[in-house]
Every structure is written in structure tokens, then in C-alpha cells.
Write a protein that holds these residues in place. Structure first.
Motif, PDB file in Angstrom:
ATOM      1  N   LYS A 263       0.681  -1.075  -0.306  1.00  0.00           N
ATOM      2  CA  LYS A 263       0.320   0.245  -0.407  1.00  0.00           C
ATOM      3  C   LYS A 263       0.826   1.586  -0.190  1.00  0.00           C
ATOM      4  CE  LYS A 263      -4.156  -1.737   2.706  1.00  0.00           C
ATOM      5  NZ  LYS A 263      -4.756  -1.426   3.617  1.00  0.00           N
ATOM      6  N   PHE A 264       1.517   1.229   0.772  1.00  0.00           N
ATOM      7  CA  PHE A 264       3.110   1.944   0.830  1.00  0.00           C
ATOM      8  C   PHE A 264       3.520   2.858  -0.501  1.00  0.00           C
ATOM      9  CE2 PHE A 264       3.244   1.240   5.697  1.00  0.00           C
ATOM     10  CZ  PHE A 264       2.308   1.784   5.843  1.00  0.00           C
ATOM     11  N   LYS A 265       3.941   2.070  -1.772  1.00  0.00           N
ATOM     12  CA  LYS A 265       4.440   2.009  -2.784  1.00  0.00           C
ATOM     13  C   LYS A 265       3.288   2.365  -3.954  1.00  0.00           C
ATOM     14  CE  LYS A 265       8.080  -1.405  -0.944  1.00  0.00           C
ATOM     15  NZ  LYS A 265       8.592  -2.590  -1.429  1.00  0.00           N
ATOM     16  N   ILE A 266       2.158   2.414  -3.860  1.00  0.00           N
ATOM     17  CA  ILE A 266       0.486   2.836  -5.112  1.00  0.00           C
ATOM     18  C   ILE A 266       1.654   3.896  -5.296  1.00  0.00           C
ATOM     19  CG2 ILE A 266      -1.599   3.124  -5.182  1.00  0.00           C
ATOM     20  CD1 ILE A 266      -1.990   1.297  -3.242  1.00  0.00           C
ATOM     21  N   PRO A 267       1.664   3.986  -6.214  1.00  0.00           N
ATOM     22  CA  PRO A 267       2.473   5.118  -6.554  1.00  0.00           C
ATOM     23  C   PRO A 267       0.568   6.795  -5.998  1.00  0.00           C
ATOM     24  CG  PRO A 267       2.206   3.893  -8.678  1.00  0.00           C
ATOM     25  CD  PRO A 267       1.228   3.069  -7.482  1.00  0.00           C
ATOM     26  N   THR A 277      -0.578   7.079   8.184  1.00  0.00           N
ATOM     27  CA  THR A 277      -0.309   5.413   8.921  1.00  0.00           C
ATOM     28  C   THR A 277       0.725   5.945  10.545  1.00  0.00           C
ATOM     29  OG1 THR A 277      -0.613   3.815   7.382  1.00  0.00           O
ATOM     30  CG2 THR A 277       0.164   3.585   9.701  1.00  0.00           C
ATOM     31  N   LEU A 278       1.905   6.737   9.750  1.00  0.00           N
ATOM     32  CA  LEU A 278       3.075   7.617  10.635  1.00  0.00           C
ATOM     33  C   LEU A 278       2.160   8.153  11.871  1.00  0.00           C
ATOM     34  CD1 LEU A 278       5.982   7.715   8.461  1.00  0.00           C
ATOM     35  CD2 LEU A 278       5.269   6.001  10.585  1.00  0.00           C
ATOM     36  N   SER A 279       1.227   9.180  10.862  1.00  0.00           N
ATOM     37  CA  SER A 279       0.457  10.123  11.901  1.00  0.00           C
ATOM     38  C   SER A 279      -0.015   9.483  12.870  1.00  0.00           C
ATOM     39  CB  SER A 279      -0.415  11.225  10.521  1.00  0.00           C
ATOM     40  OG  SER A 279      -0.973  11.899  12.204  1.00  0.00           O
ATOM     41  N   ARG A 280      -0.814   8.318  12.527  1.00  0.00           N
ATOM     42  CA  ARG A 280      -1.791   7.630  13.867  1.00  0.00           C
ATOM     43  C   ARG A 280      -1.057   7.187  14.354  1.00  0.00           C
ATOM     44  NH1 ARG A 280      -5.281   3.787  10.637  1.00  0.00           N
ATOM     45  NH2 ARG A 280      -6.170   3.544  12.937  1.00  0.00           N
ATOM     46  N   PHE A 281       0.514   6.071  14.229  1.00  0.00           N
ATOM     47  CA  PHE A 281       1.083   6.049  15.300  1.00  0.00           C
ATOM     48  C   PHE A 281       1.858   7.156  16.143  1.00  0.00           C
ATOM     49  CE2 PHE A 281       5.779   5.898  15.888  1.00  0.00           C
ATOM     50  CZ  PHE A 281       5.930   4.998  16.355  1.00  0.00           C
ATOM     51  N   ASN A 308      -2.120  -1.437  10.706  1.00  0.00           N
ATOM     52  CA  ASN A 308      -1.673  -1.685   9.645  1.00  0.00           C
ATOM     53  C   ASN A 308      -0.315  -2.969  10.043  1.00  0.00           C
ATOM     54  OD1 ASN A 308       0.722  -1.415   7.791  1.00  0.00           O
ATOM     55  ND2 ASN A 308      -0.313  -0.233   6.161  1.00  0.00           N
ATOM     56  N   GLU A 309      -0.175  -4.481   9.033  1.00  0.00           N
ATOM     57  CA  GLU A 309       0.576  -5.424   9.933  1.00  0.00           C
ATOM     58  C   GLU A 309       1.889  -5.380   9.856  1.00  0.00           C
ATOM     59  OE1 GLU A 309       1.029  -8.622  11.102  1.00  0.00           O
ATOM     60  OE2 GLU A 309      -0.901  -7.418  11.038  1.00  0.00           O
ATOM     61  N   TYR A 310       2.048  -3.785   8.176  1.00  0.00           N
ATOM     62  CA  TYR A 310       3.325  -4.024   8.293  1.00  0.00           C
ATOM     63  C   TYR A 310       4.101  -3.108   9.393  1.00  0.00           C
ATOM     64  CZ  TYR A 310       7.876  -2.008   6.191  1.00  0.00           C
ATOM     65  OH  TYR A 310       9.123  -1.922   5.413  1.00  0.00           O
ATOM     66  N   MET A 311       3.494  -1.978   9.619  1.00  0.00           N
ATOM     67  CA  MET A 311       3.605  -0.818  10.467  1.00  0.00           C
ATOM     68  C   MET A 311       3.697  -1.313  11.910  1.00  0.00           C
ATOM     69  SD  MET A 311       4.438   2.354  10.742  1.00  0.00           S
ATOM     70  CE  MET A 311       4.892   3.406  11.505  1.00  0.00           C
ATOM     71  N   ARG A 312       3.005  -2.357  11.891  1.00  0.00           N
ATOM     72  CA  ARG A 312       2.934  -3.003  13.317  1.00  0.00           C
ATOM     73  C   ARG A 312       3.186  -4.253  13.815  1.00  0.00           C
ATOM     74  NH1 ARG A 312       1.877  -7.140  15.330  1.00  0.00           N
ATOM     75  NH2 ARG A 312       1.917  -8.874  13.581  1.00  0.00           N
ATOM     76  N   VAL A 313       4.057  -4.747  12.658  1.00  0.00           N
ATOM     77  CA  VAL A 313       5.552  -5.672  13.099  1.00  0.00           C
ATOM     78  C   VAL A 313       6.848  -4.306  13.096  1.00  0.00           C
ATOM     79  CG1 VAL A 313       6.913  -7.030  11.629  1.00  0.00           C
ATOM     80  CG2 VAL A 313       4.484  -7.074  11.123  1.00  0.00           C
ATOM     81  N   LYS A 314       6.610  -3.743  12.536  1.00  0.00           N
ATOM     82  CA  LYS A 314       7.511  -2.478  12.724  1.00  0.00           C
ATOM     83  C   LYS A 314       8.036  -2.037  14.304  1.00  0.00           C
ATOM     84  CE  LYS A 314      10.203  -2.304   8.920  1.00  0.00           C
ATOM     85  NZ  LYS A 314      11.399  -2.699   8.402  1.00  0.00           N
ATOM     86  N   VAL A 315       6.627  -1.813  14.654  1.00  0.00           N
ATOM     87  CA  VAL A 315       6.457  -1.444  15.670  1.00  0.00           C
ATOM     88  C   VAL A 315       6.389  -2.040  17.376  1.00  0.00           C
ATOM     89  CG1 VAL A 315       4.583  -0.334  17.705  1.00  0.00           C
ATOM     90  CG2 VAL A 315       4.880   0.611  15.155  1.00  0.00           C
ATOM     91  N   ALA A 335      13.883   0.572  12.214  1.00  0.00           N
ATOM     92  CA  ALA A 335      12.427  -0.090  12.064  1.00  0.00           C
ATOM     93  C   ALA A 335      12.905   0.566  10.419  1.00  0.00           C
ATOM     94  CB  ALA A 335      11.504   0.578  12.690  1.00  0.00           C
ATOM     95  N   ASP A 336      12.919   1.904  10.136  1.00  0.00           N
ATOM     96  CA  ASP A 336      13.551   2.361   8.713  1.00  0.00           C
ATOM     97  C   ASP A 336      12.311   2.599   7.943  1.00  0.00           C
ATOM     98  OD1 ASP A 336      15.374   2.544   6.527  1.00  0.00           O
ATOM     99  OD2 ASP A 336      14.645   0.824   5.594  1.00  0.00           O
ATOM    100  N   VAL A 337      11.110   3.080   8.830  1.00  0.00           N
ATOM    101  CA  VAL A 337       9.710   3.476   8.664  1.00  0.00           C
ATOM    102  C   VAL A 337      10.098   5.282   8.467  1.00  0.00           C
ATOM    103  CG1 VAL A 337       9.023   1.284   8.746  1.00  0.00           C
ATOM    104  CG2 VAL A 337       8.888   3.273  10.409  1.00  0.00           C
TER     105      VAL A 337
END
Length: 414
Positions: A263-267, A277-281, A308-315, A335-337
């Protein structure tokens, strides 16, 4: 996670008791130490866990299907009203009774009734809320629990109201970001289907009278139209299979992780989803820290809030890093995000002890960027859509008018 009943002593020596959710008794003890409570006894509460599972089983299936569920707006209004009532000195039991009488939602009234009965039986509000996991998230319950421990339950509810309002706006922003491109793509797909099924077959009858070899583009359009007309059921089956397969794959842990990362790579739309997503985190993490939630518990609950499962794993990896004794900055880098500006703000926040304040700044910065991206979304998409539409029109024009053009030239030579 299991629920544990605990007894302990506060910093002033007073006896306190209640319940907490945790992976094991050690995790619960860490949470208590983080809030200034020294535990003396921790036992798993099987009774509460069993009661949580039995909530809502008294209704018939027909009632469940026809009952309107509690909406996020209902929860927002509840948080705001609870703040107002508690701030005015209204006892919590009377506040819940008043809200139960005034609400227009039967499901919400029933939930408030259950909260009152739980409080009347001696449970804490956070424990009573845990009986309704579909309404109150783990983050919400943790906030209420800290508010009970610190005696700032009214302030907790206004912070939760602001947080829910922010979550609502972020979700609406994401929907606005993807609504326009989805609409355009669907409209173009419908146009292609209509042209292939109704428009091109009408010209085929004309082309058959030419008795000559048609141009390549025309033969391509006729072949495409014949496939649509004769094998539409196959295309429909393939579409249904693709949709069902996609949903089934994204319902798995691996599929959800890969899709949420993609999703984060969609043009164009991807960067909007990523920033929101980062703002919510950032806002959830800052709110938890400001309210006194221990950092370990805060990261665990925030991981479930980001949706977001990808962001959840990073957190979760950040939490594991902090558990090993690493700094927030180091785990954020790993985390590289986060971009360099955010990492710099995290570093300053750790140095100054104002990490929650700077995380609020990060959330505000991302929120402003999301709003700007949405305002300029149409301008970014329009050139792409115009080029795609132009290519489609060019293919149709060449396929339909080239045979007529060739026939006209042949008539002129005669």
C-alpha cells in the motif's frame, strides 16, 4: 491476552487492587512497577475471562442481525460526555445512568447498562470495558486504566475524544485519497466493456462488406470484442475468482503483511496512506506517554492502533528493542520507516525528556502533509488519467476509422 488480578502498594503505602491484561504475571508486574505500584500478589482471573466470552450470548440471532452496532461516533460522544460529566463532579455511576437514558442507540444503551452493573459489582471501569472488545480497543482500555490509577479519569476521556476525532479524520483522508483514482479506473473499465460489447460489433458488420484485409489495429479490436461477447462469463468468473482469492490471501498474516507494505508503494496514493499511518502512530504513542502508560505497554497497544500489519510488525520490533535496553532513537532507526527529520525530533525528545511533546509535533507535521497531498491529489492524477484516456481513444479511433480511410482512398483512385 489473559487477565490477572493483582494486589499491591502505591508509592504512598496505600493498598491498591485491580486487574490488568498481560502475556504473563511478569509482564503485569512490569506494568505495575512502571506506574509506581509494588505488587504483592498477582493471580490469573479465570472468572473475568470467562465472563468476557459470555457477553452478548443472551441475544437471539435475529436480534444480533438487526441491531445497529455501536459506531465510532457513538464512542466519541461517549468520551466527550464522560469528560464533561466527570469534570463537573458527577459520580461515575450517575453519569453512566444519564448517558444510558439519553442515548438513541439500543446497543450502546445495553453496553452502558453492563458497565453500570460491572461497576456495581465492584469491578473497575477498565475491567468492565474489557468485556466489550468490539467497542473499546486495547489502547482505549489502557488509557482508562491509567486514568483510574492516576486519578485523572476526566482528563483521560478528553484525550481519548481528541484521539478518536483524529483517527476519524485520518480515515476520512485516506478514503478521500483513494476514492478519485478508484472512480476513474472503474469508469474507464466500464467504458471499455461497453465499447467492446456494443460499439465495436456494430462496426464489424460494416467492415465485413469491405471484402479486404483489415488493418492490424482493427483486427485487434474485433478480436477483443469477440472475446468479450462470447466469453464474458469466463471473464466474470475470473474477476470473481481474483477478488475472492485476493481477500482470502489478505486475510492471512503473510498476505496482510505484504499487502499493507505494498500500500505504501502505490503511486501517488501510497505516500498519503504512509504519512497518515505514521501520523496515527506518532499521536497514539505520544498520547499514551503523556497519559502515563509505560513505554512497553504503550508500544504494544499502539501496534494494534495503527491498523496496518506492516507497521505493526515494525512497532513490535521497536518494543523488542526497547525491552533489550536500546533507546527509542536506535529502535526507530532500525525500523526504517521514519525520515531523518522525524528521527532528529525523536533524538531531541529523548535528550530533553519531552518525547511525547515532540511526537505530537511529528503527528501534526504528517497530518498537514496528508491534507496538502489530498488537496493536490486531483492535480497529480489528472495528467495520468488524460494520457490513459487519450491512448484508449487513439486505439478506438485508429481501429474504427483506418478501414474507412483505406476504403475512401481506394474509391478516389478508381
Amino acid at each position: 491476552m489473559p487477565v490477572f488480578a493483582y494486589k499491591g502498594r502505591s508509592a504512598s503505602g496505600n493498598l491498591v487492587q485491580g486487574t490488568l491484561e498481560g502475556a504473563d504475571s511478569g509482564a503485569v508486574a512490569d506494568q505495575l512497577f512502571g506506574t509506581g505500584i509494588t505488587p504483592t500478589d498477582i493471580k490469573q482471573s479465570q472468572r473475568i475471562h470467562a465472563e468476557e466470552k459470555s457477553v452478548g450470548t443472551q441475544k437471539s440471532l435475529w436480534q444480533k442481525l438487526n441491531e445497529k452496532p455501536v459506531s465510532p461516533l457513538d464512542l466519541m460522544l461517549f468520551s466527550r460526555q464522560m469528560y464533561t460529566l466527570l469534570k463537573s463532579g458527577v459520580p461515575i455511576m450517575r453519569a453512566l445512568a444519564g448517558l444510558q437514558e439519553s442515548t438513541q442507540s439500543p446497543a450502546f444503551a445495553e453496553m452502558l447498562k453492563d458497565l453500570r452493573e460491572s461497576l456495581d459489582s465492584g469491578r473497575e471501569l477498565s475491567v468492565a470495558m474489557r468485556r466489550h472488545p468490539t467497542i473499546f480497543s486495547a489502547f482505549y482500555i489502557s488509557m482508562v486504566q491509567v486514568g483510574e490509577m492516576t486519578g485523572m479519569l476526566d482528563e483521560t476521556f478528553i484525550r481519548l475524544y481528541n484521539h478518536l476525532d483524529f483517527e476519524k479524520r485520518m480515515k476520512e483522508n485516506i478514503k478521500s485519497a483513494v476514492r478519485y483514482p478508484i472512480f476513474v479506473v472503474v469508469a474507464m473499465a466500464i467504458a471499455i466493456v461497453i465499447v467492446n460489447i456494443f460499439v465495436i460489433p456494430a462496426f464489424v458488420k460494416v467492415f465485413e462488406g469491405f471484402h479486404t484485409q483489415l488493418p492490424l489495429m482493427t483486427r485487434f479490436l474485433i478480436g477483443s470484442s469477440n472475446f468479450f461477447v462470447h466469453y464474458w462469463f469466463l471473464l466474470l468468473a475470473m474477476l470473481i475468482f481474483a477478488v475472492v482469492g485476493f481477500r482470502s490471501y489478505t486475510n492471512t498474516i503473510e498476505g496482510r503483511y505484504k499487502w499493507d507494505r505494498y500500500k505504501f508503494k502505490i503511486p501517488i496514493a501510497g505516500k498519503i496512506i504512509f504519512k497518515s499511518t505514521l501520523s496515527r502512530f506518532a499521536r497514539s504513542f505520544a498520547l499514551g506517554m503523556k497519559s502515563g502508560i509505560p513505554i512497553m505497554q504503550g508500544l504494544s497497544t499502539v501496534a494494534m492502533v495503527v491498523d496496518n500489519e506492516y507497521m505493526r510488525v515494525k512497532v513490535e520490533k521497536m518494543r523488542e528493542g526497547v525491552e533489550r535496553g536500546e533507546s527509542i532513537l536506535r529502535t526507530a532507526i532500525a525500523a526504517d520507516v521514519f525520515n531523518p527529520v522525524v528521527l532528529q525530533m525523536i533524538a531531541v525528545g529523548e535528550e530533553t525528556g519531552d518525547l511525547d511533546g515532540l511526537m505530537f509535533e511529528v503527528a501534526g507535521m504528517y497530518e498537514q502533509e496528508v491534507e496538502y497531498e489530498i488537496k493536490t491529489l486531483a492535480q497529480q492524477i489528472e495528467p495520468i488519467m488524460i494520457v490513459a484516456l487519450g491512448i484508449l481513444v487513439l486505439i478506438l479511433a485508429l481501429g474504427i476509422f483506418l478501414p474507412m480511410w483505406d476504403l475512401g482512398k481506394a474509391a478516389l483512385h478508381k
